[in-house]
Design an enzyme around this catalytic site. Structure first.
Site, PDB file in Angstrom:
ATOM      1  N   HIS A  37      33.757  46.359  37.328  1.00 28.62           N
ATOM      2  CA  HIS A  37      34.164  47.760  37.253  1.00 28.62           C
ATOM      3  C   HIS A  37      35.659  47.859  36.933  1.00 28.62           C
ATOM      4  CE1 HIS A  37      30.706  48.213  40.217  1.00 28.62           C
ATOM      5  NE2 HIS A  37      30.372  49.060  39.267  1.00 28.62           N
ATOM      6  N   VAL A 176      31.584  40.835  32.679  1.00 30.25           N
ATOM      7  CA  VAL A 176      32.575  40.054  33.436  1.00 30.25           C
ATOM      8  C   VAL A 176      31.790  39.117  34.359  1.00 30.25           C
ATOM      9  CG1 VAL A 176      34.516  40.156  35.051  1.00 30.25           C
ATOM     10  CG2 VAL A 176      34.230  41.949  33.330  1.00 30.25           C
ATOM     11  N   SER A 186      27.130  44.632  41.780  1.00 26.03           N
ATOM     12  CA  SER A 186      27.248  45.058  43.183  1.00 26.03           C
ATOM     13  C   SER A 186      26.163  44.390  44.023  1.00 26.03           C
ATOM     14  CB  SER A 186      27.106  46.571  43.284  1.00 26.03           C
ATOM     15  OG  SER A 186      28.034  47.182  42.416  1.00 26.03           O
TER      16      SER A 186
END
Ligand code: PAF
Length: 280
Positions: A37, A176, A186
């Site tokens: 993020h 990423v 998450s």
């Protein structure tokens, strides 16, 4: 940085910003923020005068209520990270603010959502489109940033923007990864130590398969990937498809697509992880 919970307050802030001619970039998230993020936010901050981040665990995109209940929530820690990120406005509404009434809209994405995530998570992309279209209406960003880990989501959002004649520019950002290759998600926080140790097999197998494109057919390569990952007792492949990167339709021959992408969903214990790899 301001934390805003109502549409009215956010609109007031954004009106003032727009009146001064400033550009607005937007990163929609469901919180539990990680470096993936933060990479989107970094780019948003660099390319726009003002960066808005939303944190909203959208109930309409969960086809499994347990998954919704167990989705990690960490608003305070997220805001601490965001303070250091250059984000100016955080929009963290309650569900009633976004859905004062049930959203009954049904989007039609043709074949795009009939495969992969759309097939295994019925209704998921309709829920994503419901919330993202509402958030775009509220924020009216010049640019919005999405990670390529959710490769199919990105295609759906682009199609939605086209159908709604929205002028927002959709900016895709590369996956990423953790140092061992696991795509940041998450959901990684919910893996046990043993599962976390095994999860990088997904990336290792996908990246190992790229060179095999020259020697294996599409079908044989799919089997190779599935067999290697399924060989781990903690991993179970739900699907692995090689699709055209634009239409998302499965290909049979390498020559069928100029931009083939392998998209995978794997259960690591009870946690469902997705990843993808370009075979260009
Ligand atoms: O990718 C996500 O985190 C979500 O699907 C999104 C785009 C924030 C919509 O809820």
């Amino acid at each position: 940085m301001k934390i805003i919970v109502t549409i009215k307050d956010l609109s007031n802030q954004l009106n003032t910003i727009r009146e001064s001619g400033k550009s607005v970039g937007f990163v929609p998230t469901m919180g539990a923020l990680h470096s993936g993020h933060l990479a989107l936010i970094k780019r948003c901050v660099a390319e726009n005068d003002v960066c808005v981040v939303s944190i909203f665990v959208n109930p309409t995109q969960f086809n499994d209520q347990n998954d919704l209940l167990n989705y990690p929530r960490s608003l305070q820690a997220d805001c601490e990270l965001l303070k250091k990120s250059g984000c100016r406005l955080v929009f963290a509404p309650e569900a009633e603010e976004i859905y004062p009434e049930p959203d009954t809209r049904q989007f039609d994405f043709g074949q795009l959502d009939q495969v992969m995530e759309g097939r295994f998570r019925p209704g998921h992309f309709n829920g994503v489109a419901q919330v993202v279209s509402k958030l775009f209406d509220i924020v009216q960003p010049d640019r919005a940033y999405f990670g390529e880990k959710d490769f199919q989501q990105l295609a759906i959002i682009r199609e939605m923007v086209k159908q709604l004649n929205d002028t927002v520019e959709i900016i895709p950002c590369p996956i990423v990864r953790e140092p061992d290759g696991l795509a940041m998600s998450s959901r990684n926080a919910r893996l046990s130590a043993a599962e976390r140790a095994e999860a990088p097999v997904i990336y290792r197998t996908l990246s190992g398969s790229v060179a095999l494109k020259r020697s294996l057919s599409v079908e044989a390569l799919k089997q190779w990937v599935a067999d290697r990952i399924d060989a781990s007792p903690l991993l179970r492949v739900e699907y692995f498809e090689i699709v055209d990167g634009l239409t998302l339709q499965p290909i049979e021959e390498w020559a069928d697509s100029g931009c083939p992408v392998g998209c995978i969903a794997v259960f690591c214990g009870a946690i469902r992880l997705i990843d993808n790899m370009k075979y260009e």
